[in-house]
Design a protein around this motif. Structure first.
Motif, PDB file in Angstrom:
ATOM      1  N   SER A  55      13.393  -2.561  -3.719  1.00  0.00           N
ATOM      2  CA  SER A  55      12.048  -1.990  -3.686  1.00  0.00           C
ATOM      3  C   SER A  55      11.743  -1.306  -2.358  1.00  0.00           C
ATOM      4  O   SER A  55      10.631  -0.836  -2.144  1.00  0.00           O
ATOM      5  CB  SER A  55      11.040  -3.107  -3.935  1.00  0.00           C
ATOM      6  OG  SER A  55      11.277  -4.139  -3.005  1.00  0.00           O
ATOM      7  N   GLY A  56      12.711  -1.218  -1.473  1.00  0.00           N
ATOM      8  CA  GLY A  56      12.444  -0.590  -0.175  1.00  0.00           C
ATOM      9  C   GLY A  56      12.196  -1.653   0.879  1.00  0.00           C
ATOM     10  O   GLY A  56      11.655  -2.726   0.589  1.00  0.00           O
ATOM     11  N   GLY A 114       3.473   8.534  -0.685  1.00  0.00           N
ATOM     12  CA  GLY A 114       2.730   8.070  -1.868  1.00  0.00           C
ATOM     13  C   GLY A 114       3.650   7.353  -2.839  1.00  0.00           C
ATOM     14  O   GLY A 114       4.574   6.668  -2.426  1.00  0.00           O
ATOM     15  N   GLU A 115       3.386   7.528  -4.129  1.00  0.00           N
ATOM     16  CA  GLU A 115       4.244   6.903  -5.143  1.00  0.00           C
ATOM     17  C   GLU A 115       5.600   7.610  -5.166  1.00  0.00           C
ATOM     18  O   GLU A 115       5.644   8.843  -5.203  1.00  0.00           O
ATOM     19  CB  GLU A 115       3.604   7.045  -6.529  1.00  0.00           C
ATOM     20  CG  GLU A 115       2.456   6.092  -6.780  1.00  0.00           C
ATOM     21  CD  GLU A 115       2.896   4.639  -6.709  1.00  0.00           C
ATOM     22  OE1 GLU A 115       3.902   4.287  -7.358  1.00  0.00           O
ATOM     23  OE2 GLU A 115       2.239   3.864  -5.979  1.00  0.00           O
ATOM     24  N   PRO A 116       6.727   6.894  -5.166  1.00  0.00           N
ATOM     25  CA  PRO A 116       8.023   7.575  -5.263  1.00  0.00           C
ATOM     26  C   PRO A 116       8.097   8.358  -6.571  1.00  0.00           C
ATOM     27  O   PRO A 116       7.668   7.857  -7.614  1.00  0.00           O
ATOM     28  CB  PRO A 116       9.040   6.428  -5.265  1.00  0.00           C
ATOM     29  CG  PRO A 116       8.310   5.236  -4.754  1.00  0.00           C
ATOM     30  CD  PRO A 116       6.860   5.435  -5.085  1.00  0.00           C
ATOM     31  N   GLU A 143       0.853  -1.203   0.000  1.00  0.00           N
ATOM     32  CA  GLU A 143       0.000   0.000   0.000  1.00  0.00           C
ATOM     33  C   GLU A 143       0.879   1.240   0.000  1.00  0.00           C
ATOM     34  O   GLU A 143       2.026   1.180   0.428  1.00  0.00           O
ATOM     35  CB  GLU A 143      -0.861   0.028   1.280  1.00  0.00           C
ATOM     36  CG  GLU A 143      -1.899  -1.055   1.338  1.00  0.00           C
ATOM     37  CD  GLU A 143      -2.385  -1.282   2.777  1.00  0.00           C
ATOM     38  OE1 GLU A 143      -2.057  -0.461   3.650  1.00  0.00           O
ATOM     39  OE2 GLU A 143      -3.072  -2.292   2.983  1.00  0.00           O
ATOM     40  N   PRO A 144       0.327   2.386  -0.471  1.00  0.00           N
ATOM     41  CA  PRO A 144       1.120   3.619  -0.430  1.00  0.00           C
ATOM     42  C   PRO A 144       1.496   3.962   1.016  1.00  0.00           C
ATOM     43  O   PRO A 144       0.772   3.586   1.948  1.00  0.00           O
ATOM     44  CB  PRO A 144       0.188   4.689  -0.995  1.00  0.00           C
ATOM     45  CG  PRO A 144      -0.998   3.979  -1.534  1.00  0.00           C
ATOM     46  CD  PRO A 144      -1.042   2.606  -0.957  1.00  0.00           C
ATOM     47  N   VAL A 172       5.755   2.351   6.374  1.00  0.00           N
ATOM     48  CA  VAL A 172       6.942   3.188   6.268  1.00  0.00           C
ATOM     49  C   VAL A 172       8.114   2.303   5.846  1.00  0.00           C
ATOM     50  O   VAL A 172       8.332   1.238   6.412  1.00  0.00           O
ATOM     51  CB  VAL A 172       7.192   4.036   7.545  1.00  0.00           C
ATOM     52  CG1 VAL A 172       7.106   3.231   8.795  1.00  0.00           C
ATOM     53  CG2 VAL A 172       8.508   4.773   7.507  1.00  0.00           C
ATOM     54  N   ARG A 173       8.783   2.752   4.783  1.00  0.00           N
ATOM     55  CA  ARG A 173       9.841   1.938   4.168  1.00  0.00           C
ATOM     56  C   ARG A 173      11.123   2.746   4.058  1.00  0.00           C
ATOM     57  O   ARG A 173      11.083   3.963   3.856  1.00  0.00           O
ATOM     58  CB  ARG A 173       9.426   1.500   2.762  1.00  0.00           C
ATOM     59  CG  ARG A 173       8.113   0.732   2.711  1.00  0.00           C
ATOM     60  CD  ARG A 173       7.703   0.417   1.287  1.00  0.00           C
ATOM     61  NE  ARG A 173       6.439  -0.307   1.236  1.00  0.00           N
ATOM     62  CZ  ARG A 173       5.242   0.278   1.092  1.00  0.00           C
ATOM     63  NH1 ARG A 173       5.138   1.591   0.958  1.00  0.00           N
ATOM     64  NH2 ARG A 173       4.149  -0.460   1.065  1.00  0.00           N
ATOM     65  N   VAL A 174      12.248   2.034   4.179  1.00  0.00           N
ATOM     66  CA  VAL A 174      13.550   2.651   3.946  1.00  0.00           C
ATOM     67  C   VAL A 174      13.949   2.309   2.522  1.00  0.00           C
ATOM     68  O   VAL A 174      13.838   1.151   2.098  1.00  0.00           O
ATOM     69  CB  VAL A 174      14.614   2.084   4.899  1.00  0.00           C
ATOM     70  CG1 VAL A 174      15.923   2.858   4.741  1.00  0.00           C
ATOM     71  CG2 VAL A 174      14.138   2.134   6.322  1.00  0.00           C
TER      72      VAL A 174
END
Ligand SMILES: [Zn+2]
Length: 287
Positions: free
Chosen positions: A68-69, A57-59, A32-33, A80-82
């Motif tokens: 991909s994070g 949102g979308e990178p 999900e975003p 929340v992604r790195v």
């Protein structure tokens, strides 16, 4: 006083103020975003138009990522992604890229987002360091549910490296013992600190560091609080102490100066958001 207890300081989990929920490492990404905490080499990349903040949102199209994070949790319910991008990626004018330490010193992010970025930086640092086994050079794989890694070749299990350091506020009546390192901004001073050595308790580390750096002996050592310090992975353990004896002898290899300063005429020091600044503010006047 902005921070009553050390647990309120940025980079400690309390500063996330219930906005963050960790996921078990390796849990599937909900796709999900959400928020992207982006690093380019040693720099944190932030949106700089309006309020400085993370990409959401979308990178955007200019982001050319490595992988991909990595999902680290949720922030107010959003994933929340790195995300790591290549060193050569150009940053558009409405974004900024700088070391997290600068973001902190310049107060660009509120404490909760700063703390989230610190967590992301520690996790990314660990992921970079643990891709390959330090014993045999073999590839590693995640130990399910932890940040640990197991070597596919020799089976050795590696776990995140968190380094204990002591930091000591030494008082002599109404004076504080301060030090200055050559790489700090002009005129800045702080308090002695250093890494724990093999076979050493925290108290022994604190006494040794103060004496090595300044020649000063201390007594009545008392623990007052700690701070996670993601530069890259220290746990700063704060003590206050009283002067016990000795004259100042500056350790020239590491320091530019060490001196006693009266607590009502202190030189510029680091933010009260660092444990050094917090201790000087909270305990500088004999609390
Ligand atoms: Zn191995």
């Amino acid at each position: 006083m902005r921070y009553r207890e050390s647990t309120d300081l940025p980079f400690n989990a309390g500063a996330l103020r219930d906005g963050f929920a960790a996921v078990k490492p390796g849990e599937p990404d909900p796709e999900e975003p959400g928020l992207w905490i982006v690093f380019r080499g040693g720099d944190l990349v932030l949106k700089a138009e309006g309020d400085v903040t993370f990409i959401e949102g979308e990178p955007p199209g200019w982001i050319v990522s490595r992988g991909s994070g990595l999902l680290i949790g949720t922030w107010h319910g959003k994933p929340v992604r790195v995300l790591e991008i290549g060193n050569g990626v150009a940053i558009p004018a409405d974004y900024l890229a700088e070391p997290l330490l600068f973001t902190f010193f310049h107060g660009r992010l509120p404490d909760d987002l700063l703390t989230l970025a610190g967590l992301a930086q520690q996790i990314l640092g660990w992921e970079r360091k643990s891709a390959v086994c330090s014993l045999c050079g073999g590839a590693t794989e995640r130990i399910p549910g932890t940040w640990g890694k197991k070597c596919r070749e020799c089976g050795y299990e590696h776990f995140p490296h968190i380094h204990p350091c002591t930091i000591v506020l030494v008082r002599r009546q109404d004076e504080l013992l301060l030090i200055r390192k050559p790489e700090w901004p002009p005129g800045y001073y702080s308090i002695p600190s250093g890494f724990c050595d093999f076979g050493e308790s925290l108290e022994e580390c604190a006494r040794r560091e103060v004496e090595e750096e300044t020649g000063i002996r201390i007594k009545e050592l008392r623990y007052v609080g700690s701070q996670s310090w993601p530069f890259p992975g220290q746990l700063m353990v704060g003590f206050i102490a009283e002067y016990a004896g000795g004259e100042i002898v500056v350790e020239r290899g590491e320091l530019e100066d060490a001196a006693w300063f009266s607590d009502d005429s202190l030189p510029p020091t680091f933010s009260a958001g660092s444990i050094a600044g917090w201790m000087m503010e909270r305990f500088g006047k004999g609390a």
